[in-house]
Motif scaffolding. Structure first.
Motif, PDB file in Angstrom:
ATOM      1  N   VAL A 222      82.265 118.310 113.409  1.00  0.00           N
ATOM      2  CA  VAL A 222      82.745 118.906 114.650  1.00  0.00           C
ATOM      3  C   VAL A 222      81.816 118.505 115.789  1.00  0.00           C
ATOM      4  O   VAL A 222      80.595 118.578 115.649  1.00  0.00           O
ATOM      5  CB  VAL A 222      82.759 120.447 114.505  1.00  0.00           C
ATOM      6  N   PRO A 223      82.374 118.083 116.935  1.00  0.00           N
ATOM      7  CA  PRO A 223      81.507 117.800 118.077  1.00  0.00           C
ATOM      8  C   PRO A 223      80.803 119.083 118.524  1.00  0.00           C
ATOM      9  O   PRO A 223      81.431 120.137 118.595  1.00  0.00           O
ATOM     10  CB  PRO A 223      82.447 117.300 119.170  1.00  0.00           C
ATOM     11  N   VAL A 224      79.532 118.985 118.794  1.00  0.00           N
ATOM     12  CA  VAL A 224      78.749 120.156 119.188  1.00  0.00           C
ATOM     13  C   VAL A 224      78.621 120.165 120.706  1.00  0.00           C
ATOM     14  O   VAL A 224      78.064 119.240 121.292  1.00  0.00           O
ATOM     15  CB  VAL A 224      77.349 120.126 118.532  1.00  0.00           C
ATOM     16  N   PRO A 225      79.151 121.207 121.339  1.00  0.00           N
ATOM     17  CA  PRO A 225      79.024 121.289 122.791  1.00  0.00           C
ATOM     18  C   PRO A 225      77.558 121.370 123.197  1.00  0.00           C
ATOM     19  O   PRO A 225      76.742 121.944 122.470  1.00  0.00           O
ATOM     20  CB  PRO A 225      79.749 122.585 123.160  1.00  0.00           C
ATOM     21  N   PRO A 226      77.235 120.797 124.334  1.00  0.00           N
ATOM     22  CA  PRO A 226      75.840 120.838 124.781  1.00  0.00           C
ATOM     23  C   PRO A 226      75.420 122.250 125.127  1.00  0.00           C
ATOM     24  O   PRO A 226      76.213 123.025 125.657  1.00  0.00           O
ATOM     25  CB  PRO A 226      75.827 119.941 126.015  1.00  0.00           C
ATOM     26  N   GLY A 227      74.186 122.570 124.807  1.00  0.00           N
ATOM     27  CA  GLY A 227      73.630 123.872 125.170  1.00  0.00           C
ATOM     28  C   GLY A 227      73.083 123.843 126.585  1.00  0.00           C
ATOM     29  O   GLY A 227      73.159 122.832 127.287  1.00  0.00           O
ATOM     30  N   ALA A 228      72.518 124.928 126.975  1.00  0.00           N
ATOM     31  CA  ALA A 228      71.972 125.063 128.326  1.00  0.00           C
ATOM     32  C   ALA A 228      70.630 124.349 128.475  1.00  0.00           C
ATOM     33  O   ALA A 228      70.219 124.021 129.585  1.00  0.00           O
ATOM     34  CB  ALA A 228      71.817 126.533 128.676  1.00  0.00           C
ATOM     35  N   ASP A 229      69.942 124.080 127.357  1.00  0.00           N
ATOM     36  CA  ASP A 229      68.609 123.482 127.403  1.00  0.00           C
ATOM     37  C   ASP A 229      68.708 121.965 127.602  1.00  0.00           C
ATOM     38  O   ASP A 229      69.098 121.231 126.704  1.00  0.00           O
ATOM     39  CB  ASP A 229      67.863 123.791 126.104  1.00  0.00           C
ATOM     40  N   LEU A 230      68.368 121.504 128.790  1.00  0.00           N
ATOM     41  CA  LEU A 230      68.436 120.079 129.097  1.00  0.00           C
ATOM     42  C   LEU A 230      67.361 119.271 128.371  1.00  0.00           C
ATOM     43  O   LEU A 230      67.447 118.049 128.317  1.00  0.00           O
ATOM     44  CB  LEU A 230      68.311 119.847 130.611  1.00  0.00           C
ATOM     45  N   THR A 231      66.355 119.936 127.822  1.00  0.00           N
ATOM     46  CA  THR A 231      65.302 119.210 127.108  1.00  0.00           C
ATOM     47  C   THR A 231      65.613 119.076 125.617  1.00  0.00           C
ATOM     48  O   THR A 231      64.890 118.400 124.901  1.00  0.00           O
ATOM     49  CB  THR A 231      63.938 119.916 127.267  1.00  0.00           C
ATOM     50  N   ALA A 232      66.694 119.707 125.155  1.00  0.00           N
ATOM     51  CA  ALA A 232      67.053 119.647 123.742  1.00  0.00           C
ATOM     52  C   ALA A 232      67.503 118.239 123.369  1.00  0.00           C
ATOM     53  O   ALA A 232      68.057 117.503 124.189  1.00  0.00           O
ATOM     54  CB  ALA A 232      68.165 120.645 123.435  1.00  0.00           C
ATOM     55  N   VAL A 233      67.257 117.875 122.122  1.00  0.00           N
ATOM     56  CA  VAL A 233      67.701 116.575 121.619  1.00  0.00           C
ATOM     57  C   VAL A 233      69.184 116.665 121.306  1.00  0.00           C
ATOM     58  O   VAL A 233      69.637 117.584 120.637  1.00  0.00           O
ATOM     59  CB  VAL A 233      66.897 116.190 120.355  1.00  0.00           C
ATOM     60  N   GLY A 234      69.953 115.710 121.799  1.00  0.00           N
ATOM     61  CA  GLY A 234      71.377 115.655 121.514  1.00  0.00           C
ATOM     62  C   GLY A 234      72.203 116.441 122.516  1.00  0.00           C
ATOM     63  O   GLY A 234      71.723 117.346 123.188  1.00  0.00           O
ATOM     64  N   GLY A 235      73.473 116.050 122.612  1.00  0.00           N
ATOM     65  CA  GLY A 235      74.411 116.770 123.467  1.00  0.00           C
ATOM     66  C   GLY A 235      74.466 116.310 124.904  1.00  0.00           C
ATOM     67  O   GLY A 235      75.353 116.712 125.641  1.00  0.00           O
ATOM     68  N   LEU A 236      73.529 115.455 125.328  1.00  0.00           N
ATOM     69  CA  LEU A 236      73.541 115.043 126.734  1.00  0.00           C
ATOM     70  C   LEU A 236      74.730 114.138 127.054  1.00  0.00           C
ATOM     71  O   LEU A 236      75.271 114.196 128.153  1.00  0.00           O
ATOM     72  CB  LEU A 236      72.222 114.369 127.108  1.00  0.00           C
ATOM     73  N   GLY A 237      75.159 113.307 126.090  1.00  0.00           N
ATOM     74  CA  GLY A 237      76.336 112.463 126.306  1.00  0.00           C
ATOM     75  C   GLY A 237      77.575 113.310 126.534  1.00  0.00           C
ATOM     76  O   GLY A 237      78.367 113.046 127.442  1.00  0.00           O
ATOM     77  N   LEU A 238      77.743 114.355 125.719  1.00  0.00           N
ATOM     78  CA  LEU A 238      78.882 115.253 125.924  1.00  0.00           C
ATOM     79  C   LEU A 238      78.760 116.008 127.240  1.00  0.00           C
ATOM     80  O   LEU A 238      79.762 116.285 127.897  1.00  0.00           O
ATOM     81  CB  LEU A 238      79.016 116.239 124.761  1.00  0.00           C
ATOM     82  N   ARG A 239      77.551 116.337 127.646  1.00  0.00           N
ATOM     83  CA  ARG A 239      77.357 116.996 128.950  1.00  0.00           C
ATOM     84  C   ARG A 239      77.856 116.074 130.069  1.00  0.00           C
ATOM     85  O   ARG A 239      78.525 116.524 131.002  1.00  0.00           O
ATOM     86  CB  ARG A 239      75.886 117.339 129.166  1.00  0.00           C
ATOM     87  N   LEU A 240      77.554 114.781 129.976  1.00  0.00           N
ATOM     88  CA  LEU A 240      78.049 113.825 130.973  1.00  0.00           C
ATOM     89  C   LEU A 240      79.568 113.753 130.954  1.00  0.00           C
ATOM     90  O   LEU A 240      80.215 113.750 131.998  1.00  0.00           O
ATOM     91  CB  LEU A 240      77.471 112.430 130.722  1.00  0.00           C
ATOM     92  N   VAL A 241      80.143 113.675 129.747  1.00  0.00           N
ATOM     93  CA  VAL A 241      81.600 113.609 129.620  1.00  0.00           C
ATOM     94  C   VAL A 241      82.234 114.843 130.263  1.00  0.00           C
ATOM     95  O   VAL A 241      83.201 114.732 131.024  1.00  0.00           O
ATOM     96  CB  VAL A 241      82.013 113.476 128.134  1.00  0.00           C
ATOM     97  N   ILE A 242      81.690 116.011 129.974  1.00  0.00           N
ATOM     98  CA  ILE A 242      82.231 117.251 130.531  1.00  0.00           C
ATOM     99  C   ILE A 242      82.133 117.257 132.058  1.00  0.00           C
ATOM    100  O   ILE A 242      83.065 117.659 132.749  1.00  0.00           O
ATOM    101  CB  ILE A 242      81.536 118.474 129.897  1.00  0.00           C
TER     102      ILE A 242
END
Length: 165
Positions: A107-127
């Motif tokens: 399942v794709p994991v939606p990005p969390g609020a923490d911008l320093t977390a590893v992963g999810g930044l690509g989906l944040r851009l897409v969103i």
């Protein structure tokens, strides 16, 4: 629907026939698909909106489609393995990108609020580039889709305006 979430849903209906289809088996293939998608949208008149005062590259639908295509296809290659398939179609609300990979169980994991977390930044851009974003499983494939509007979302327009202040 707000672009602030990644929902589990089928892609929106009502789009014209597909304009382009790709089978992508490498990161170079992702770059090529991204370029072709940008060119297709630009050729259809989605290359820019001079009325936006920022003049920012992402005020152009062609650039938002290209960024979204790149992020979704690279995610598909990374998390689902090659080949991934991608399609771009035109509809009354904008451009629909659908990327399918073999990882139906991931399942794709939606990005969390923490911008320093590893992963999810690509989906944040897409969103941020899209009006709607979602995913579903069809047969043995996971589809991740994004509807990129002809105009940037109000929240992206606000951020572009702030960037020029």
């Amino acid at each position: 629907m707000s672009a602030a979430v990644l929902t589990q849903a089928r892609p929106p209906a009502g789009f014209w026939a597909q304009r382009l289809d790709w089978e992508i088996d490498s990161f170079d293939g992702s770059v090529e698909a991204r370029t072709q998608a940008r060119d297709a949208v630009a050729a259809a008149g989605g290359s820019g909106h001079a009325s936006h005062p920022s003049g920012h590259v992402f005020s152009a639908a062609s650039e938002r489609v290209a960024m979204t295509m790149g992020e979704l296809t690279v995610n598909g290659l990374r998390h689902g393995g090659p080949p991934v398939t991608a399609s771009l179609s035109r509809g009354p609300q904008g451009w629909l990108l659908v990327v399918a990979d073999k990882a139906a169980d991931r399942v794709p994991v939606p990005p969390g609020a923490d911008l320093t977390a590893v992963g999810g930044l690509g989906l944040r851009l897409v969103i941020s580039m899209s009006v709607e974003v979602g995913w579903c499983v069809e047969k043995d494939r996971k589809l991740v889709w994004a509807l990129v509007g002809d105009m940037p979302s109000p929240s992206l327009m606000h951020r572009l305006d702030q960037a020029t202040s």
